[in-house]
Design a protein around this motif. Structure first.
Motif: not given
Ligand code: SF4
Ligand code: SF4
Length: 382
Positions: A288-290, A293, A309, A314, A324-326, A328
């Motif tokens: 998870c970049p932020s 989690i 979470l 996030c 929305d990253c994704g 995870c």
């Molecule tokens: S989408 Fe998942 S991996 Fe990406 S920042 Fe949010 S919790 Fe972390």
């Protein structure tokens, strides 16, 4: 292994009273205060006078957030999907009056028909359970700025006559998910939400034409929390990442719910081994970049021990990255494509034991999760 169980796996983690959640406190609803109402509005000032600690945070994110901006020529594809979603989010699409004459149907037959028709319309997974009122939001929060056709922010929600909930899940495109955290993954999300919305409004309309009260709850207009309801319906279990984790699609699934007063037969929850697997795996937390989690054990939140979470962390990554990253979802060992190898391995993954840690480690090695996966999608330019 999929064990059918009497109580959902989260039942072991309930340690106190579960209070109904106010949708106005969700990240999207707070963001709406900036997007639609502004600092001059009474609603804005009323909310932040009692949540002053959040104001600076949301002010900063609002200035940055422009989801889809990195998509260039493909950004309109994302915008078009959300435009369609917003159209079918209006009250007249999700709700309506039931027909005057009730169609009498045996509850078991009714459930069978609903599930078969749901799949015919496009649902990949569908299950039915009693609706627990603790999973119903207390007040409406997301309303597209109280635009005509939508509910007014702050309206009290009453679904007390709805006894049952039907959850549908639609699989997100596996190839596009592999792009995460980059723009193409956002298209997989948007397609998942628009498709679940479309199926849910049709099923709810069908139930109303059978003479029963029914409401669709999808991304553009939820009045319930879809994840715990999906767990009650036997679709999967709550995961460390905070999403529903299913045996068939891992975390790569989007959800919608239909609530109704029609008498229908229920499915039972399942134990597929997620609780012990997530205890040992932690891949989503690692990638998870932020750092939204958590690593380590569950913590208490609103009466339930869970991996909570941090939505604000996030969301702040979304604002930096414009998607929305994704990550995870894509790194989760359960989200991998349904090859024979994976189907076989998922049987062992469900059995509690130290091999679950080894399997997570091996998955990471095989799929090189740390490396960007930029596969070709021939209809895209970015
Ligand atoms: S989408 Fe998942 S991996 Fe990406 S920042 Fe949010 S919790 Fe972390
Ligand atoms: S990546 Fe691992 S810890 Fe995270 S949800 Fe998937 S199985 Fe659980």
């Amino acid at each position: 292994m999929r064990k059918k169980i009497a109580l959902p796996t989260y039942a072991n983690d309930i340690v106190g009273e579960i209070k109904r959640f106010d949708e106005r406190d969700t990240t999207f609803a707070v963001h709406d205060l900036y997007r639609y109402y502004g600092e001059q509005s009474a609603l804005f000032n009323e909310y932040f006078s009692s949540h002053s600690d959040l104001r600076k945070f949301y002010e900063l994110q609002d200035a940055k957030l422009n989801l889809g901006a990195t998509g260039k020529n493909d950004a309109p594809m994302f915008a078009a999907q959300f435009w369609a979603l917003r159209m079918v989010s209006m009250e007249r699409f999700v709700e309506g009056d039931p027909a005057l004459r009730k169609t009498k149907m045996d509850p078991t037959r009714a459930s069978e028909k609903i599930k078969r028709i749901g799949k015919f319309l496009g649902a990949d997974l569908i299950g039915i359970a009693a609706l627990k009122q603790e999973w119903v939001y207390s007040h409406v929060g997301s309303t597209n700025g109280d635009q005509p056709g939508f509910n007014v922010r702050g309206t009290a929600i009453d679904l007390s006559t709805h006894t049952s909930a039907i959850t549908i899940g639609i699989h997100m495109d596996y190839d596009l998910m592999q792009y995460s955290p980059h723009f193409p993954e956002l298209l997989a999300t948007a397609r998942g939400y628009t498709s679940t919305a479309w199926v849910s409004i049709q099923l709810a309309a069908m139930l109303r034409q059978w003479g029963y009260s029914a409401r669709a709850h999808h991304f553009g207009n939820y009045q319930v929390l879809p994840v715990p309801i999906a767990v009650d319906c036997g679709l999967g279990e709550l995961s460390r990442a905070g999403y529903l984790l299913t045996k068939e699609f891992g975390l790569g699934l989007r959800l919608a719910v239909i609530t109704t007063d029609m008498p229908i037969a229920y499915d039972v929850p399942v134990d597929i081994g997620v609780q012990s697997f997530c205890e040992q795996c932690e891949l989503c937390a690692r990638y998870c970049p932020s750092k939204a989690i958590p690593h380590g054990p569950k913590q208490e939140f609103n009466g339930v021990m869970k991996w909570k979470l941090d939505e604000k962390k996030c969301y702040s990554y979304w604002a930096v990255n414009q998607t929305d990253c994704g990550m995870c979802m894509s790194v989760c060992p359960w989200t991998k494509p349904p090859t024979l190898f994976h189907k076989t391995m998922s049987k062992f993954a469900s059995i509690k034991g130290p091999h679950q840690r080894w399997m997570a480690w091996a998955d990471d090695l095989v799929y090189h999760n740390a490396k960007p996966k930029m596969k070709a999608a021939d209809f895209m330019d970015c």
